[in-house]
Design a protein around this motif. Sequence first.
Motif, PDB file in Angstrom:
ATOM      1  N   ALA A  90       0.833  -1.201   0.000  1.00  0.00           N
ATOM      2  CA  ALA A  90       0.000   0.000   0.000  1.00  0.00           C
ATOM      3  C   ALA A  90       0.870   1.254   0.000  1.00  0.00           C
ATOM      4  O   ALA A  90       0.596   2.223  -0.708  1.00  0.00           O
ATOM      5  N   ARG A  91       1.938   1.222   0.787  1.00  0.00           N
ATOM      6  CA  ARG A  91       2.833   2.367   0.858  1.00  0.00           C
ATOM      7  C   ARG A  91       3.554   2.575  -0.469  1.00  0.00           C
ATOM      8  O   ARG A  91       3.728   3.702  -0.933  1.00  0.00           O
ATOM      9  N   GLN A  92       4.004   1.457  -1.087  1.00  0.00           N
ATOM     10  CA  GLN A  92       4.694   1.555  -2.364  1.00  0.00           C
ATOM     11  C   GLN A  92       3.778   2.116  -3.438  1.00  0.00           C
ATOM     12  O   GLN A  92       4.191   2.931  -4.267  1.00  0.00           O
ATOM     13  N   ASP A  93       2.528   1.679  -3.429  1.00  0.00           N
ATOM     14  CA  ASP A  93       1.548   2.186  -4.389  1.00  0.00           C
ATOM     15  C   ASP A  93       1.323   3.683  -4.186  1.00  0.00           C
ATOM     16  O   ASP A  93       1.201   4.457  -5.140  1.00  0.00           O
ATOM     17  N   HIS A  94       1.261   4.081  -2.909  1.00  0.00           N
ATOM     18  CA  HIS A  94       1.067   5.487  -2.577  1.00  0.00           C
ATOM     19  C   HIS A  94       2.248   6.319  -3.067  1.00  0.00           C
ATOM     20  O   HIS A  94       2.071   7.406  -3.647  1.00  0.00           O
ATOM     21  N   GLU A  95       3.477   5.799  -2.862  1.00  0.00           N
ATOM     22  CA  GLU A  95       4.671   6.518  -3.297  1.00  0.00           C
ATOM     23  C   GLU A  95       4.724   6.609  -4.818  1.00  0.00           C
ATOM     24  O   GLU A  95       5.151   7.628  -5.381  1.00  0.00           O
ATOM     25  N   ALA A  96       4.287   5.541  -5.501  1.00  0.00           N
ATOM     26  CA  ALA A  96       4.279   5.537  -6.965  1.00  0.00           C
ATOM     27  C   ALA A  96       3.329   6.606  -7.504  1.00  0.00           C
ATOM     28  O   ALA A  96       3.630   7.296  -8.480  1.00  0.00           O
ATOM     29  N   LYS A  97       2.185   6.751  -6.848  1.00  0.00           N
ATOM     30  CA  LYS A  97       1.219   7.774  -7.262  1.00  0.00           C
ATOM     31  C   LYS A  97       1.774   9.176  -7.023  1.00  0.00           C
ATOM     32  O   LYS A  97       1.555  10.091  -7.826  1.00  0.00           O
ATOM     33  N   LYS A  98       2.477   9.352  -5.910  1.00  0.00           N
ATOM     34  CA  LYS A  98       3.084  10.650  -5.617  1.00  0.00           C
ATOM     35  C   LYS A  98       4.132  10.993  -6.675  1.00  0.00           C
ATOM     36  O   LYS A  98       4.211  12.147  -7.122  1.00  0.00           O
ATOM     37  N   GLU A  99       4.931   9.994  -7.066  1.00  0.00           N
ATOM     38  CA  GLU A  99       5.969  10.212  -8.074  1.00  0.00           C
ATOM     39  C   GLU A  99       5.349  10.540  -9.433  1.00  0.00           C
ATOM     40  O   GLU A  99       5.835  11.414 -10.155  1.00  0.00           O
ATOM     41  N   LYS A 100       4.251   9.852  -9.762  1.00  0.00           N
ATOM     42  CA  LYS A 100       3.553  10.113 -11.019  1.00  0.00           C
ATOM     43  C   LYS A 100       2.998  11.533 -11.045  1.00  0.00           C
ATOM     44  O   LYS A 100       3.080  12.235 -12.067  1.00  0.00           O
ATOM     45  N   LYS A 101       2.445  11.962  -9.905  1.00  0.00           N
ATOM     46  CA  LYS A 101       1.902  13.315  -9.795  1.00  0.00           C
ATOM     47  C   LYS A 101       3.015  14.354  -9.929  1.00  0.00           C
ATOM     48  O   LYS A 101       2.834  15.397 -10.579  1.00  0.00           O
ATOM     49  N   LYS A 102       4.171  14.055  -9.340  1.00  0.00           N
ATOM     50  CA  LYS A 102       5.303  14.971  -9.405  1.00  0.00           C
ATOM     51  C   LYS A 102       5.783  15.137 -10.835  1.00  0.00           C
ATOM     52  O   LYS A 102       6.067  16.257 -11.290  1.00  0.00           O
ATOM     53  N   LYS A 103       5.870  14.015 -11.577  1.00  0.00           N
ATOM     54  CA  LYS A 103       6.296  14.067 -12.975  1.00  0.00           C
ATOM     55  C   LYS A 103       5.303  14.861 -13.817  1.00  0.00           C
ATOM     56  O   LYS A 103       5.683  15.616 -14.716  1.00  0.00           O
ATOM     57  N   HIS A 104       4.005  14.671 -13.508  1.00  0.00           N
ATOM     58  CA  HIS A 104       2.966  15.389 -14.238  1.00  0.00           C
ATOM     59  C   HIS A 104       3.081  16.896 -14.000  1.00  0.00           C
ATOM     60  O   HIS A 104       2.952  17.703 -14.943  1.00  0.00           O
ATOM     61  N   GLN A 105       3.371  17.275 -12.755  1.00  0.00           N
ATOM     62  CA  GLN A 105       3.525  18.695 -12.431  1.00  0.00           C
ATOM     63  C   GLN A 105       4.731  19.300 -13.138  1.00  0.00           C
ATOM     64  O   GLN A 105       4.678  20.430 -13.636  1.00  0.00           O
ATOM     65  N   LEU A 106       5.835  18.543 -13.207  1.00  0.00           N
ATOM     66  CA  LEU A 106       7.027  19.020 -13.903  1.00  0.00           C
ATOM     67  C   LEU A 106       6.753  19.205 -15.389  1.00  0.00           C
ATOM     68  O   LEU A 106       7.211  20.172 -16.006  1.00  0.00           O
ATOM     69  N   GLN A 107       6.003  18.238 -15.968  1.00  0.00           N
ATOM     70  CA  GLN A 107       5.660  18.324 -17.373  1.00  0.00           C
ATOM     71  C   GLN A 107       4.800  19.556 -17.654  1.00  0.00           C
ATOM     72  O   GLN A 107       4.993  20.258 -18.652  1.00  0.00           O
ATOM     73  N   CYS A 108       3.855  19.829 -16.749  1.00  0.00           N
ATOM     74  CA  CYS A 108       2.995  20.998 -16.893  1.00  0.00           C
ATOM     75  C   CYS A 108       3.814  22.291 -16.825  1.00  0.00           C
ATOM     76  O   CYS A 108       3.557  23.250 -17.569  1.00  0.00           O
ATOM     77  N   LYS A 109       4.796  22.316 -15.931  1.00  0.00           N
ATOM     78  CA  LYS A 109       5.650  23.487 -15.798  1.00  0.00           C
ATOM     79  C   LYS A 109       6.456  23.723 -17.075  1.00  0.00           C
ATOM     80  O   LYS A 109       6.637  24.864 -17.514  1.00  0.00           O
ATOM     81  N   LYS A 110       6.955  22.642 -17.684  1.00  0.00           N
ATOM     82  CA  LYS A 110       7.721  22.764 -18.924  1.00  0.00           C
ATOM     83  C   LYS A 110       6.854  23.327 -20.047  1.00  0.00           C
ATOM     84  O   LYS A 110       7.274  24.195 -20.811  1.00  0.00           O
ATOM     85  N   ILE A 111       5.626  22.798 -20.144  1.00  0.00           N
ATOM     86  CA  ILE A 111       4.699  23.265 -21.172  1.00  0.00           C
ATOM     87  C   ILE A 111       4.356  24.730 -20.964  1.00  0.00           C
ATOM     88  O   ILE A 111       4.334  25.528 -21.907  1.00  0.00           O
TER      89      ILE A 111
END
Length: 261
Positions: A221-242
């Motif tokens: 459960a914790r690993q899944d939670h961390e994976a979602k946080k990492e995915k969200k972080k990457k999405h935010q970085l991508q949005c910033k680049k755009i």
Amino acid sequence: KMASFFSTPTTSTYFETLYAAERSLLDSISWGDSTYTLVDVPIPFGGDQNNHIHTIVATHPNKETESESKEPTYPIVLWHGFAQSAGSWWRCIPGLAKEHSNQGKVYALDWIGVGGSSRPKWTAGDDPKLAEEWFVESLEHWRIHQGYEKIHLVAHSLSALIATRYAEKYPNRLETLVYASPAGVPDIPENSISKTLPGSMKQSLNTVNRGGTVDVRVKDARQDHEAKKEKKKKHQLQCKKILKATILKATMMISPLLVFY
């Protein structure tokens, strides 16, 4: 903070009022053929032999005894969440007692230091590990006194965290572990039976059958939670680049106009 939580008055009047309210609550529902009793189970805790855990005991008449079935029977033990008590299971206990009648009794426990249970001196300070051990050991003393080899433990809310620690320390004392709307579990596991429940029950009950080791479930459960946080972080970085590229492009288009003006 925890010390103040355990400083509730423990006069005889306090307990009498508490027990009367608990009986009133339990008597307000239909028990059918099931019955209940209120008992204070003595446990040697914190170096004091006079401590106890307040317990609701529910039984239902059945035609088959353990000796007749030749199968070991284990009780259901209900553990409440933070700022609650054993009485919070009042609507569940009669039905569980009926369905579990050929397997054993149903118990609902007050945490040590809560409700009708004893108020031993808090010695865990602000150490979370010691706090976990405080409650884990009280449950283990209760199990030993009752003479059960194993139990079916149902843990609600904050009790799920403590029950996980109990499972890590005493895995051979649990026949099953059930999480009921557990604290500390960020997402509903894929095999949660709550997905098969009707209507509003899905919203109010998130139960997970034990299956395998509990620590693996928590880690997953914790690993899944961390994976979602990492995915969200990457999405935010991508949005910033755009956004940055868009602003740069717009600036390049506007600059000649500004110069001309």
